[in-house]
Design a protein around this motif. Structure first.
Motif, PDB file in Angstrom:
ATOM      1  N   GLU A   1      10.901  -1.741  -2.161  1.00 14.18           N
ATOM      2  CA  GLU A   1      10.837  -0.608  -1.228  1.00 14.18           C
ATOM      3  C   GLU A   1       9.438   0.013  -1.251  1.00 14.18           C
ATOM      4  O   GLU A   1       8.904   0.378  -0.204  1.00 14.18           O
ATOM      5  N   ASN A   2       8.850   0.073  -2.445  1.00 15.86           N
ATOM      6  CA  ASN A   2       7.462   0.555  -2.541  1.00 15.86           C
ATOM      7  C   ASN A   2       6.521  -0.397  -1.814  1.00 15.86           C
ATOM      8  O   ASN A   2       5.588   0.028  -1.133  1.00 15.86           O
ATOM      9  N   ALA A   3       6.787  -1.711  -2.025  1.00 18.65           N
ATOM     10  CA  ALA A   3       5.932  -2.723  -1.395  1.00 18.65           C
ATOM     11  C   ALA A   3       6.016  -2.613   0.132  1.00 18.65           C
ATOM     12  O   ALA A   3       5.024  -2.844   0.838  1.00 18.65           O
ATOM     13  N   ILE A   4       7.195  -2.240   0.648  1.00 18.13           N
ATOM     14  CA  ILE A   4       7.334  -2.066   2.106  1.00 18.13           C
ATOM     15  C   ILE A   4       6.478  -0.880   2.548  1.00 18.13           C
ATOM     16  O   ILE A   4       5.716  -0.961   3.513  1.00 18.13           O
ATOM     17  N   GLU A   5       6.571   0.187   1.769  1.00 21.82           N
ATOM     18  CA  GLU A   5       5.798   1.397   2.119  1.00 21.82           C
ATOM     19  C   GLU A   5       4.298   1.128   2.112  1.00 21.82           C
ATOM     20  O   GLU A   5       3.568   1.629   2.962  1.00 21.82           O
TER      21      GLU A   5
END
Ligand SMILES: Nc1ncnc2c1ncn2[C@@H]1O[C@H](COP(=O)(O)OP(=O)(O)OP(=O)(O)O)[C@@H](O)[C@H]1O
Ligand SMILES: [Mg+2]
Length: 456
Positions: A291-295
């Protein structure tokens, strides 16, 4: 013949014969030899619970030869047979300390010698039941196992069973070394695809330029140097499972290809216009927070939703300290079956220390430390030092055990009774309703100063 009373006796013929004769009445089954090669053969041919080794300065064997022989069998406890004088020699004492469970001195006292052998046999049987010592070779067909009885592992195993029943993609998350790949294998092994291939690829380990052909394959002449066509890892997993390890490291342009494949289960080899339909189940794992990587723009959100249909989380070891001992013993036995090693287990301190350690590398760190300890260990039980761990003295048990509470109450009762009775042991014992002998036992057990009339 009672096989458990089988004793291998190595040493000078005359002395081993007279020893066997002196112990005849105790029904031990002695196999005697003065030849180290024969002894080696016997040790390797069947589990032998007890070995007696005659240590005398006149024999021609080097201590290296003897060390090698005594380390050969993990299921044999060694008893040294030697004169009282030999027992004073520094080198002999060091040898016994390193390799032997007990010693019997000459001239032989049959009753005492029998007692030593009986007690050695008891310990040998105990070790065999507890550590499963013996000569059983590793079973090549043995199933992979997820070890642990903690709630966290029980939940994971239940999740694996449910997940294995369906064909949807799974995202396995967890810290490094917690068993993500093991989880993927178990899902495959419990699924209807178990007879098919299990193909794993580490998306972070291949150079970006290679991943596409590795995953999707290529046709002959697709690029310079492509002399032959190549089946990619997805296509070759047909009928089975594809495990995409470290999916967070997949380059952006390949995330698009993968997304397309996950949508219709069709691939195109590099350099080909033909679409091939592939029946494969996809499992993915990552230790990064997607989810961080998506952000941060490093991972496609649509791909994330495609692979994150079902989830499994492998818990870190520090969340389940109750599994540490079982894991350590499991790997201890596994490595022991693979190599000849005279180490018998873990000492108490090492078990305590393992519980205190935070295990940043999780199960992989644990198994590496156990393997290292089995090589480094010079005694029969592994110490914290062998594991490369230091026992923390600052760790206090959060809650006292029942045993601690009992001991504390017992000590208090003894000191209070002695105080009430002006340190008079007989009166204090009567006060507590116990004999004077029991009172003295408790006084010594709890290190209470002895009363003045204790010698009366
Ligand atoms: N519960 C367990 N019982 C027995 N062995 C385990 C368990 N968990 C992990 N292992 C073992 O620990 C080692 C590491 O496990 P695995 O490779 O599956 O971890 P991982 O999460 O994929 O690690 P990484 O993130 O570093 O790739 C393997 O040898 C595996 O068999
Ligand atoms: Mg892994």
């Amino acid at each position: 013949m009672d096989k458990s009373r089988y004793v291998l006796m190595i040493g000078d013929q005359r002395l081993t014969a007279s020893t066997a004769l002196s112990l005849k009445q105790y029904a031990w089954q002695f196999q005697r030899t003065s030849c180290l090669i024969e002894a080696e053969k016997l040790l390797l041919s069947a589990p032998i619970p007890i070995g007696i080794i005659l240590l005398e300065s006149s024999h021609t064997w080097s201590s290296l030869e003897l060390e090698k022989l005594l380390s050969l069998s993990t299921s044999t406890l060694w008893v040294a047979l030697l004169t009282v004088d030999s027992l004073q020699e520094y080198e002999t004492r060091a040898f016994i300390a390193r390799h032997c469970h007990a010693c019997i001195t000459l001239p032989l006292n049959p009753e005492e010698a029998n007692y030593v052998l009986e007690s050695t046999l008891t310990i040998s049987e105990l070790l065999a039941t507890h550590f499963g010592t013996g000569h059983s070779p590793p079973d090549p067909g043995r199933k992979i196992e997820m070890i642990g009885n903690s709630h966290a592992i029980e939940k994971l195993l239940k999740d694996i069973e449910k997940i294995a029943l369906v064909d949807a993609p799974v995202l396995i998350t967890g810290e490094s070394g917690t068993g993500k790949e093991l989880t993927a294998r178990l899902i495959h092994d419990h699924s209807t695809r178990r007879e098919g291939p299990f193909n794993a690829i580490n998306c972070g380990a291949l150079p970006a330029g290679l991943i596409q052909t590795e995953l999707f394959g290529h046709e002959k002449g697709a690029f310079t140097g492509a002399g032959k066509s190549k089946v990619g890892i997805i296509e070759s997993a047909s009928g089975g499972t594809l495990f995409l390890d470290e999916i967070g490291d997949l380059p952006m342009e390949l995330q698009v290809h993968l997304l397309r494949f996950l949508e219709d289960h069709r691939i195109q080899r590099l350099g080909s216009l033909r679409e091939i339909s592939v029946d494969v189940r996809v499992l993915a794992a990552t230790h990064v927070d997607l989810e961080n990587a998506i952000e941060s723009g490093d991972f496609r959100e649509d791909l994330y939703h495609r692979i994150n249909v079902l989830q499994a989380r492998t818990p870190p070891l520090r969340e389940r300290p109750e599994d540490i001992e079982a894991l350590a013993l499991h790997y201890f036995q596994k490595f022991r079956a693979e190599t000849s090693c005279r180490v018998r287990g873990f000492n108490h301190d090492s078990l305590v220390t393992m519980r205190q350690h935070p295990w940043p590398g999780n199960v992989r760190e644990l198994l590496n430390r156990v393997r290292r300890a089995m090589v480094m260990c010079e005694e029969r039980l592994i110490t914290p030092d062998d594991l490369g761990l230091e026992r923390r003295k600052d760790v206090v048990r959060a809650r006292p055990s029942l045993e601690d509470i009992r001991n504390c109450a017992e000590r208090e009762a003894v000191t209070a009774a002695l105080a009430r009775n002006r340190n008079h042991a007989l009166h204090a014992a009567q006060d507590l309703g116990i004999s004077r002998a029991t009172l003295y036992r408790l006084i010594d057990k709890h290190c209470v100063p002895r009363p003045l009339d204790s010698r009366a």
